[in-house]
Design a protein around this motif. Structure first.
Motif, PDB file in Angstrom:
ATOM      1  N   ALA A 228      20.282  -6.251  74.904  1.00  9.65           N
ATOM      2  CA  ALA A 228      21.332  -5.254  75.144  1.00  9.65           C
ATOM      3  C   ALA A 228      20.712  -3.900  75.489  1.00  9.65           C
ATOM      4  O   ALA A 228      21.211  -3.184  76.378  1.00  9.65           O
ATOM      5  N   LEU A 229      19.614  -3.556  74.834  1.00 10.30           N
ATOM      6  CA  LEU A 229      18.988  -2.260  75.105  1.00 10.30           C
ATOM      7  C   LEU A 229      18.311  -2.251  76.474  1.00 10.30           C
ATOM      8  O   LEU A 229      18.381  -1.251  77.204  1.00 10.30           O
ATOM      9  N   VAL A 230      17.701  -3.376  76.842  1.00 10.01           N
ATOM     10  CA  VAL A 230      17.098  -3.449  78.190  1.00 10.01           C
ATOM     11  C   VAL A 230      18.217  -3.303  79.233  1.00 10.01           C
ATOM     12  O   VAL A 230      18.086  -2.543  80.209  1.00 10.01           O
ATOM     13  N   VAL A 243       8.341  -4.490  79.178  1.00 13.33           N
ATOM     14  CA  VAL A 243       9.147  -4.583  77.949  1.00 13.33           C
ATOM     15  C   VAL A 243       8.283  -5.368  76.968  1.00 13.33           C
ATOM     16  O   VAL A 243       8.075  -6.567  77.126  1.00 13.33           O
ATOM     17  N   ASN A 244       7.751  -4.634  75.997  1.00 12.32           N
ATOM     18  CA  ASN A 244       6.771  -5.222  75.080  1.00 12.32           C
ATOM     19  C   ASN A 244       7.454  -5.672  73.791  1.00 12.32           C
ATOM     20  O   ASN A 244       8.367  -5.011  73.300  1.00 12.32           O
ATOM     21  N   GLY A 245       7.009  -6.781  73.270  1.00 10.62           N
ATOM     22  CA  GLY A 245       7.561  -7.253  71.991  1.00 10.62           C
ATOM     23  C   GLY A 245       6.527  -8.038  71.208  1.00 10.62           C
ATOM     24  O   GLY A 245       5.519  -8.486  71.745  1.00 10.62           O
ATOM     25  N   GLY A 246       6.806  -8.174  69.936  1.00 13.39           N
ATOM     26  CA  GLY A 246       6.072  -9.122  69.090  1.00 13.39           C
ATOM     27  C   GLY A 246       4.688  -8.729  68.681  1.00 13.39           C
ATOM     28  O   GLY A 246       4.188  -7.639  68.960  1.00 13.39           O
ATOM     29  N   GLU A 262       6.027  -8.846  78.145  1.00 14.43           N
ATOM     30  CA  GLU A 262       4.679  -9.034  77.598  1.00 14.43           C
ATOM     31  C   GLU A 262       4.745  -9.018  76.080  1.00 14.43           C
ATOM     32  O   GLU A 262       5.590  -8.348  75.491  1.00 14.43           O
ATOM     33  N   VAL A 263       3.830  -9.767  75.456  1.00 16.17           N
ATOM     34  CA  VAL A 263       3.746  -9.764  73.999  1.00 16.17           C
ATOM     35  C   VAL A 263       2.430  -9.095  73.590  1.00 16.17           C
ATOM     36  O   VAL A 263       1.516  -8.954  74.410  1.00 16.17           O
ATOM     37  N   THR A 264       2.378  -8.700  72.326  1.00 13.09           N
ATOM     38  CA  THR A 264       1.158  -8.074  71.804  1.00 13.09           C
ATOM     39  C   THR A 264       0.468  -9.026  70.838  1.00 13.09           C
ATOM     40  O   THR A 264       1.140  -9.721  70.078  1.00 13.09           O
TER      41      THR A 264
END
Ligand SMILES: Cc1ncc(COP(=O)(O)O)c(C=O)c1O
Length: 398
Positions: A228-230, A243-246, A262-264
């Protein structure tokens, strides 16, 4: 892979003055492969706080084109890494110190890609003023609050950003876009309550199942809010590059979220104590430190010099380092790991004497490197190199 047994590690490091820290490259490379496998086809940003060694960061990034850049923990660190040839640096926490923002501005002017983290209009106004006076356009990343409130009773997650609604984020996007000196570069939504909460800790059956239940409830809320925020950012005309997550403990679920680009991952590579306590992830202990037995106050007690490397966070017993080898060695309940000495209880087949090594694992990843100037690298049962930690470079960022 070289089998990690007490005699093999003892013989391998014979003659190396203790204490020291080491990284087992065979195991680290196994973890690199695990991170790639767990993350589907997503790009991966490496969390430098969990590595804290320029050489080790290079070693990891070189293994796959899917490693796209670094998640830094301070602006000074990002500036340092950019002078070492790293690019695409996302500073994951807000920077307020004006001199540090100016240093970032200088590197951006020189052509480096460095993004600053914001979660409020105050952050944006502050950075805008500095960007204006420096005559540069600074890339910003907006931090999204991914914490949840199970049963409307708990705060499940970390206290970081306050940005959780479409209206809030639209206001930030507009503020960024109204300035020629700022550019919206990215969004980051880190679900700490999934990525950073262990759920397979030894001897905690009930807590493990409560945590798994809370994590499962949190997952759809995180995915919906991030999406929703994206969407709100796109509707406000923002075009985030990332958009980074995790993190290490959520790679499978974060990479399954279509709104994440992308993930971290950071802790996965050294796989310290806490990060081998997750049901869905199987990382191999790759880093450790070695203490020397200097006293034997009682038959089964071997007291080592130093060793009090306590991990940060909600400091309970799980933040203590733990004996790794010989198997069956334990800390003493009322003394733990101390500033000057760490007594170890051991009754087993290995003949420990004064001067014997005790192999230990830190509870967290990069913090180990704050206690040592170098890492001794082993591969295939041999010492193959020695590389500097940040401390060894003379760097103390945080
Ligand atoms: C913003 C952010 N992303 C990701 C991570 C995950 O890092 P790691 O994979 O080293 O656990 C962290 C850890 O604190 C973080 O703060």
């Amino acid at each position: 892979m070289h089998h990690a047994t007490y005699p093999s590690y003892r013989d391998l490091f014979a003659g190396v003055p203790k204490p020291f820290a080491y990284v087992d490259l065979d195991r680290l490379d196994t973890n690199v492969q695990k991170v790639l496998d767990y993350s589907g086809d997503k790009s991966i940003r490496v969390a430098s706080k969990s590595i804290r060694s320029v050489s080790m960061l290079r070693h990891i990034l070189d293994q796959s084109p899917r490693f796209v850049g670094l998640m830094c923990f301070t602006a000074e660190e990002a500036v340092f890494l950019s002078t070492q040839g790293f690019d695409d640096l996302l500073i994951a926490y807000p920077t307020w110190e004006p001199t540090h923002i100016q240093q970032v501005a200088e590197r951006v002017r020189a052509g480096c890609q460095i993004s600053l983290m914001v979660d409020s209009l105050d952050h944006i106004t502050h950075i805008k003023r500095i960007a204006q006076s420096e005559g540069v356009q600074l890339p910003l990343c907006i931090d999204l609050d991914m914490s949840t409130s199970p049963y409307n009773a708990l705060h499940f997650g970390v206290w970081r950003s306050s940005i959780r609604s479409a209206d809030q984020i639209s206001a930030l996007v507009q503020a960024i876009q109204s300035s020629n000196h700022l550019i919206l570069d990215g969004l980051m939504g880190y679900e700490a309550q999934i990525a950073g909460v262990t759920d397979a800790s030894p001897g905690s059956t009930l807590m493990n199942s409560i945590k798994r239940h809370l994590k499962a409830r949190s997952l759809p809320v995180v995915a919906q809010r991030r999406a929703a925020l994206v969407a709100a950012v796109l509707a406000a005309g923002g075009q985030p590059r990332v958009v980074n997550g995790g993190g290490t403990g959520s790679l499978k679920t974060s990479s399954a979220d279509p709104s994440v680009t992308e993930v971290t991952a950071g802790s996965a590579f050294y796989a310290p104590g806490l990060f081998t306590q997750y049901k869905d992830y199987d990382y191999s202990p790759a880093a450790g430190f070695v203490l020397e037995v200097v006293r034997q106050p009682s038959q089964d007690i071997f007291t080592c010099l130093g060793g009090g490397y306590i991990a940060s966070g909600d400091a309970g017993p799980d933040r203590l380092p733990q004996p790794y080898l010989p198997q069956g060695a334990t800390l003493m309940p009322f003394e733990g790991a101390g500033e000057v000495q760490t007594p170890i209880h051991y009754r087993g087949p290995e003949a420990l004497t004064l001067g014997s090594p005790i192999f230990m694992r830190h509870a967290k990843a990069g913090e180990l490197c704050e206690h040592f100037n170098e890492l001794i690298l082993i591969r295939d049962g041999e010492i193959v190199d020695r590389v500097k930690t940040y401390r060894g470079e003379g760097c103390c960022f945080l």
